[in-house]
Enzyme design. Structure first.
Site, PDB file in Angstrom:
ATOM      1  N   GLU A  18       0.752  -1.270   0.059  1.00 34.22           N
ATOM      2  CA  GLU A  18      -0.168  -0.002   0.040  1.00 34.22           C
ATOM      3  C   GLU A  18       0.781   1.211   0.007  1.00 34.22           C
ATOM      4  O   GLU A  18       1.873   1.449   0.761  1.00 34.22           O
ATOM      5  CB  GLU A  18      -0.944   0.042   1.477  1.00 34.22           C
ATOM      6  CG  GLU A  18      -1.670   1.291   1.330  1.00 34.22           C
ATOM      7  CD  GLU A  18      -2.936   1.160   2.497  1.00 34.22           C
ATOM      8  OE1 GLU A  18      -3.781   0.159   2.663  1.00 34.22           O
ATOM      9  OE2 GLU A  18      -2.685   2.173   3.381  1.00 34.22           O
ATOM     10  N   HIS A  94      -8.227   3.005  -3.712  1.00 31.25           N
ATOM     11  CA  HIS A  94      -8.864   3.261  -2.626  1.00 31.25           C
ATOM     12  C   HIS A  94      -9.905   4.272  -3.019  1.00 31.25           C
ATOM     13  O   HIS A  94      -9.484   5.605  -3.201  1.00 31.25           O
ATOM     14  CB  HIS A  94      -8.153   3.614  -1.448  1.00 31.25           C
ATOM     15  CG  HIS A  94      -7.091   2.558  -0.786  1.00 31.25           C
ATOM     16  ND1 HIS A  94      -6.673   2.542   0.403  1.00 31.25           N
ATOM     17  CD2 HIS A  94      -6.756   1.228  -1.484  1.00 31.25           C
ATOM     18  CE1 HIS A  94      -6.098   1.200   0.333  1.00 31.25           C
ATOM     19  NE2 HIS A  94      -5.998   0.729  -0.688  1.00 31.25           N
TER      20      HIS A  94
HETATM   21  P1  FAD Z   1     -17.585   1.564   7.352  1.00 34.96           P
HETATM   22  O1  FAD Z   1     -17.752   0.209   7.112  1.00 34.96           O
HETATM   23  O2  FAD Z   1     -18.625   2.477   6.839  1.00 34.96           O
HETATM   24  O3  FAD Z   1     -17.988   1.475   8.761  1.00 34.96           O
HETATM   25  C1  FAD Z   1     -17.805   2.431   9.734  1.00 34.96           C
HETATM   26  C2  FAD Z   1     -18.367   2.838  11.148  1.00 34.96           C
HETATM   27  O4  FAD Z   1     -19.652   2.523  11.032  1.00 34.96           O
HETATM   28  C3  FAD Z   1     -17.974   1.230  11.965  1.00 34.96           C
HETATM   29  O5  FAD Z   1     -17.868   1.723  13.180  1.00 34.96           O
HETATM   30  C4  FAD Z   1     -19.073   0.445  11.461  1.00 34.96           C
HETATM   31  O6  FAD Z   1     -19.453  -0.495  12.532  1.00 34.96           O
HETATM   32  C5  FAD Z   1     -19.999   1.409  11.468  1.00 34.96           C
HETATM   33  N1  FAD Z   1     -21.392   1.153  10.721  1.00 34.96           N
HETATM   34  C6  FAD Z   1     -21.369   0.446   9.537  1.00 34.96           C
HETATM   35  N2  FAD Z   1     -22.494   0.293   8.698  1.00 34.96           N
HETATM   36  C7  FAD Z   1     -23.324   1.206   9.644  1.00 34.96           C
HETATM   37  C8  FAD Z   1     -24.853   1.433   9.693  1.00 34.96           C
HETATM   38  N3  FAD Z   1     -25.463   0.887   8.474  1.00 34.96           N
HETATM   39  N4  FAD Z   1     -25.423   1.904  10.755  1.00 34.96           N
HETATM   40  C9  FAD Z   1     -24.392   2.344  11.673  1.00 34.96           C
HETATM   41  N5  FAD Z   1     -23.271   2.029  11.891  1.00 34.96           N
HETATM   42  C10 FAD Z   1     -22.668   1.441  10.765  1.00 34.96           C
HETATM   43  N6  FAD Z   1      -9.206   5.742   4.705  1.00 34.96           N
HETATM   44  C11 FAD Z   1      -8.894   6.910   3.859  1.00 34.96           C
HETATM   45  O7  FAD Z   1      -9.532   8.170   4.126  1.00 34.96           O
HETATM   46  N7  FAD Z   1      -8.195   6.590   2.827  1.00 34.96           N
HETATM   47  C12 FAD Z   1      -7.685   5.441   2.655  1.00 34.96           C
HETATM   48  O8  FAD Z   1      -6.888   5.273   1.297  1.00 34.96           O
HETATM   49  C13 FAD Z   1      -7.952   4.439   3.462  1.00 34.96           C
HETATM   50  N8  FAD Z   1      -7.301   3.086   3.283  1.00 34.96           N
HETATM   51  C14 FAD Z   1      -7.774   2.247   4.201  1.00 34.96           C
HETATM   52  C15 FAD Z   1      -7.159   0.935   4.053  1.00 34.96           C
HETATM   53  C16 FAD Z   1      -7.535  -0.156   4.808  1.00 34.96           C
HETATM   54  C17 FAD Z   1      -6.986  -1.411   4.885  1.00 34.96           C
HETATM   55  C18 FAD Z   1      -8.154   0.268   6.218  1.00 34.96           C
HETATM   56  C19 FAD Z   1      -8.692  -0.916   7.099  1.00 34.96           C
HETATM   57  C20 FAD Z   1      -8.506   1.461   6.193  1.00 34.96           C
HETATM   58  C21 FAD Z   1      -8.321   2.554   5.553  1.00 34.96           C
HETATM   59  N9  FAD Z   1      -8.941   3.809   5.459  1.00 34.96           N
HETATM   60  C22 FAD Z   1      -8.690   4.718   4.694  1.00 34.96           C
HETATM   61  C23 FAD Z   1      -9.503   4.036   6.876  1.00 34.96           C
HETATM   62  C24 FAD Z   1     -11.107   4.180   6.842  1.00 34.96           C
HETATM   63  O9  FAD Z   1     -11.524   4.861   6.117  1.00 34.96           O
HETATM   64  C25 FAD Z   1     -11.528   4.340   8.266  1.00 34.96           C
HETATM   65  O10 FAD Z   1     -11.182   3.234   9.085  1.00 34.96           O
HETATM   66  C26 FAD Z   1     -12.820   4.696   8.571  1.00 34.96           C
HETATM   67  O11 FAD Z   1     -13.236   5.469   9.633  1.00 34.96           O
HETATM   68  C27 FAD Z   1     -14.126   3.706   8.282  1.00 34.96           C
HETATM   69  O12 FAD Z   1     -14.024   3.073   7.185  1.00 34.96           O
HETATM   70  P2  FAD Z   1     -14.811   1.688   6.653  1.00 34.96           P
HETATM   71  O13 FAD Z   1     -14.759   1.628   5.339  1.00 34.96           O
HETATM   72  O14 FAD Z   1     -14.424   0.668   7.711  1.00 34.96           O
HETATM   73  O15 FAD Z   1     -16.495   2.125   7.392  1.00 34.96           O
END
Ligand code: FAD
Length: 317
Positions: A18, A94
């Protein structure tokens, strides 16, 4: 090629790196000089992170302050394409919900499709700096699952413009994020797992985990995912500690634990050179144990610092 096809065909675990786009104003040559080093390991994929704009207040004439969006790093579309053309390797873009309307997301996905980028890591993104909670754009997505659904729709030829006739089906492979130590906003570990399952049911092909330093947490996470019917590949994310400050910053930023043995060794180190050696040794042992366990791939968060990664990969593979 689609990442899920590589996983399904591959008999041994492969490596994924990454990288971060260079800061605005810097040349892509800096990024290429990092990738030139990492390419000796022939990774089938390079993940390119996305960084949303930050908001700053700029003083205008008359003492009025204007809120201005400042983009510090360019987007993923151009960089993914540049990597694919220079190295003949695939890239994973991403894509985040934060800062985008659904229409802007569709446009970015169309560009990626045109350029032959087949892999998307669909993420929500963190709150913007200055924001306490994540705020979606007006007509933007609130959660990663909504982005997954939009991509799945495009794979079926369903675009936002309902009047579109004979729209082509895109063919994106979709990854999502998973958190062995729970996402920091989730009410609890189980609810976080249920929301992860919803992303999988919506059409995600694979999961990449947040970094962790204790493999037992990953093993438990995989068991818990399997127990609730998540059966897609779960790729572990590995980060190497390279300086002492990180034993404070990593838990604060990423909401994960640093095991006490690792913490004590780093805390007692005399300089960052020693810290980096300890961090590399830890990543080597972690990687070896994960391979023995049977992971499909090891995803290294390089932070655009190739030297420790080279050292690790040479000892592991
Ligand atoms: P989601 O899956 O939407 O979850 C976010 C939160 O909401 C979680 O607490 C979940 O339990 C909760 N949730 C989910 N669905 C619902 C619902 N329907 N109702 C209520 N609560 C819900 N960030 C960047 O900005 N750029 C990047 O390039 C980047 N790369 C990443 C790569 C990896 C491998 C990882 C693990 C993270 C990366 N991140 C990046 C960080 C990520 O964007 C953050 O961790 C963000 O806060 C959560 O993203 P998510 O896609 O897991 O969110």
């Amino acid at each position: 090629m689609k990442l899920i096809d590589v996983i399904n065909k591959s008999k041994t675990p492969y490596i994924s790196f990454e990288i971060l786009p260079p800061l605005k104003g810097q040349s892509i040559d800096k990024l290429f000089s990092i990738l030139d080093v990492l390419m000796q390991f022939s990774p089938p994929f390079i993940n390119v992170t996305y960084h949303r704009s930050e908001f700053v207040y700029k003083e205008k004439a008359g003492g009025i302050f204007e809120k201005v969006a400042v983009r510090k790093r360019p987007g993923t579309v151009g960089i993914c394409s540049a990597i694919m053309h220079r190295y003949q390797t695939d890239s994973v873009a991403h894509i985040i919900c934060g800062g985008f309307s659904k229409q802007e997301t569709e446009d970015a996905l169309i560009d990626l499709d045109f350029l032959g980028v087949k892999n998307i890591l669909a993420l929500r993104g963190d709150p913007a700096k200055n924001e306490k909670h994540f705020e979606p754009e007006i007509d933007g997505h609130s959660y990663a699952i909504d982005l997954v659904k939009q991509i799945v729709n495009m794979n079926k030829g369903i675009y936002l413009d309902e009047d579109l006739k004979n729209a082509i089906n895109t063919d994106f492979c979709i990854g999502v994020a998973g958190y062995p130590e729970k996402h920091y906003e989730a009410a609890n570990y189980q609810s976080d797992l249920r929301f992860l399952k919803a992303k999988v049911d919506a059409g995600a092909d694979y999961i990449v985990t947040q970094m962790f330093f204790d493999n037992q947490k990953y093993f438990k996470f995989v068991d818990d995912c399997r127990a609730i019917g998540i059966n897609i590949p779960i790729i572990p994310g590995i980060k190497t500690i390279t300086n002492k400050k990180q034993i404070y910053s990593i838990p604060k930023i990423f909401h994960i634990d640093i095991p006490d043995d690792l913490y004590k060794d780093i805390f007692n180190s005399k300089d960052d050179k020693t810290v980096c050696e300890i961090g590399c040794d830890w990543s080597i042992e972690q990687s070896k144990e994960l391979i023995k366990y049977g992971v499909p791939c090891l995803h290294y968060y390089t932070m655009s610092n190739p030297e420790p990664i080279v050292k690790i990969i040479r000892k592991v593979f």
